[in-house]
Design a protein around this motif. Structure first.
Motif, PDB file in Angstrom:
ATOM      1  N   GLY A  81      66.806  65.657  32.592  1.00 58.39           N
ATOM      2  CA  GLY A  81      68.147  66.158  32.294  1.00 58.39           C
ATOM      3  C   GLY A  81      68.179  66.974  31.013  1.00 58.39           C
ATOM      4  O   GLY A  81      68.847  68.011  30.934  1.00 58.39           O
TER       5      GLY A  81
ATOM      6  N   ILE B  16      66.492  70.357  31.655  1.00 63.03           N
ATOM      7  CA  ILE B  16      67.414  71.237  32.387  1.00 63.03           C
ATOM      8  C   ILE B  16      68.461  71.815  31.440  1.00 63.03           C
ATOM      9  O   ILE B  16      68.779  73.007  31.484  1.00 63.03           O
ATOM     10  CB  ILE B  16      68.093  70.460  33.537  1.00 63.03           C
TER      11      ILE B  16
ATOM     12  N   ASP C 258      68.646  75.778  30.799  1.00 61.60           N
ATOM     13  CA  ASP C 258      69.901  76.433  31.163  1.00 61.60           C
ATOM     14  C   ASP C 258      70.402  77.304  30.013  1.00 61.60           C
ATOM     15  O   ASP C 258      70.918  78.410  30.227  1.00 61.60           O
ATOM     16  CB  ASP C 258      70.946  75.374  31.522  1.00 61.60           C
TER      17      ASP C 258
ATOM     18  N   GLN D 184      66.628  71.074  38.797  1.00 65.08           N
ATOM     19  CA  GLN D 184      67.943  70.545  39.147  1.00 65.08           C
ATOM     20  C   GLN D 184      67.929  69.916  40.534  1.00 65.08           C
ATOM     21  O   GLN D 184      68.526  68.844  40.753  1.00 65.08           O
ATOM     22  CB  GLN D 184      68.986  71.664  39.091  1.00 65.08           C
ATOM     23  N   GLU D 185      67.236  70.555  41.465  1.00 67.35           N
ATOM     24  CA  GLU D 185      67.136  69.994  42.817  1.00 67.35           C
ATOM     25  C   GLU D 185      66.391  68.658  42.800  1.00 67.35           C
ATOM     26  O   GLU D 185      66.782  67.709  43.493  1.00 67.35           O
ATOM     27  CB  GLU D 185      66.426  70.989  43.738  1.00 67.35           C
TER      28      GLU D 185
ATOM     29  N   ASP E  99      68.768  66.015  41.257  1.00 63.32           N
ATOM     30  CA  ASP E  99      69.835  65.648  42.201  1.00 63.32           C
ATOM     31  C   ASP E  99      69.298  64.739  43.303  1.00 63.32           C
ATOM     32  O   ASP E  99      69.952  63.755  43.692  1.00 63.32           O
ATOM     33  CB  ASP E  99      70.440  66.912  42.820  1.00 63.32           C
TER      34      ASP E  99
END
Length: 364
Positions: free
Chosen positions: A44, A47, A51, A177-178, A181
């Protein structure tokens, strides 16, 4: 209940359990271990940082695009200037080529008085000055046009580089991210882990980044002034052998030097290892760990000993390479001995256990 009935019920329950789909049989998912939870929180944070880099590259792409438009507009205007000055320069050159200017100079020999000669000479000087101005203006306008065209070429190359980097980081971001998730969807603690991720990202943004920037700012100044400090104490410099000039400094002395430069750096401790350096420190509830090394950076005028950060951790979590690169743009961590000792330049840097060795050469 008889043994036979009990056995029958057990058989029915087992059959029903086996008939259920896997998702129903395992309730809502599996509970992650502490290690798995830490890996998800780490992902996290990665990411979150990538980002930011993607957003920065997107802004940079837009800025370069605007710069290219401005360059193209400037080139169009300058091209018009070149065309105008070319016409003036062409007239001047034709005048000299056809002998028109020669006939004007011959007028000096037709004057009848010294006063007329002075006036004629001043007139001829004005013509020459105007001729030179026309030619110089044309030359300058061509140089400016060439410079603008070079800038445009560089901007377009930078734009392509930025777009390629953007696509790479964007693809990396989407993939991470995939994965996150998918892993959260399979976890019974998804909500709690998501909360931990948000908490860590907020702490890094509000507490970690300011502290790291303070550390790097103080280190930048300390590294830059290090040669001046070393030159004052003969125990760090061995100049006895002209063929083997050395600077040597242990990590204890290095830390003491930094502590004297900044109270903030007293929270940070460097350790010299074989081939690399570690630095660890804690300020309030911000725990920072750095791993890197001193590299020789060769430059045309004077070589630099630069500290390269390879790893950066915040409260036990690793920051991605994009974060390190972003900090590296803002803070120059290194020193140039030749700025303080003009006769000496760096040729080699070695990291040993507890010691940094910088080899020098005479540079007259």
């Amino acid at each position: 209940m008889t043994s036979k009935l009990r056995a029958t019920l057990v058989s029915i329950l087992l059959a029903a359990q086996l008939a259920l789909p896997p998702a129903a049989a395992s309730a809502e998912g599996t509970a992650p271990t502490d290690t798995e939870t830490q890996e998800l929180v780490q992902k996290g944070l990665t990411i979150f940082e990538i980002d930011k880099e993607v957003a920065r590259l997107n802004d940079q792409d837009a800025a370069i695009g605007e710069q290219i438009k401005q360059n193209e507009s400037n080139i169009d205007k300058q091209q018009g200037q070149v065309d105008t000055t070319r016409k003036h320069a062409g007239k001047v050159l034709r005048a000299y080529y056809t002998g028109e200017r020669d006939s004007i100079w011959m007028m000096l020999f037709s004057v009848r008085s010294f006063t007329d000669a002075l006036r004629m000479f001043e007139y001829l000087q004005m013509i020459v000055r105007n001729d030179h101005h026309a030619l110089n203006t044309y030359t300058d306008s061509v140089k400016k046009l060439t410079s603008l065209q070079d800038d445009l070429t560089k901007s377009r190359a930078k734009l392509q580089e930025t777009k390629a980097n953007y696509l790479t980081q964007r693809e990396r971001l989407v993939k991470l991210q995939e994965e996150l998730d998918r892993q959260l969807a399979a976890s019974t603690q998804a909500e709690a882990i998501a909360s931990q991720i948000k908490s860590l990202n907020d702490d890094w943004k509000e507490k970690g980044i300011p502290v790291v920037r303070e550390y790097l700012d103080s280190l930048s100044q300390g590294f830059r002034e290090l040669p001046q400090f070393l030159a004052k104490d003969s125990k760090y410099m061995d100049l006895s052998n002209p063929k083997n000039l050395l600077i040597q400094m242990g990590d204890t002395d290095f830390n003491n030097y930094l502590y004297a430069k900044s109270d903030l750096l007293k929270h940070l401790s460097f350790t010299f290892e074989e081939g690399y350096i570690t630095a660890k420190g804690k300020k309030d509830d911000v725990d920072i760990a750095i791993e890197g090394k001193f590299d020789l950076v060769q430059q045309p005028d004077m070589n630099e000993v630069r500290f390269t950060v390879n790893k950066l951790q915040f409260n036990g979590y690793q920051l991605p390479d994009t974060t390190i690169a972003d900090f590296s743009k803002d803070f120059q961590l290194g020193f140039i001995p030749k700025k303080f000792i003009s006769q000496l330049d760096v040729t080699q840097v070695e990291m040993r256990k507890g010691l940094i060795v910088v080899k020098l050469k005479l540079s007259l």
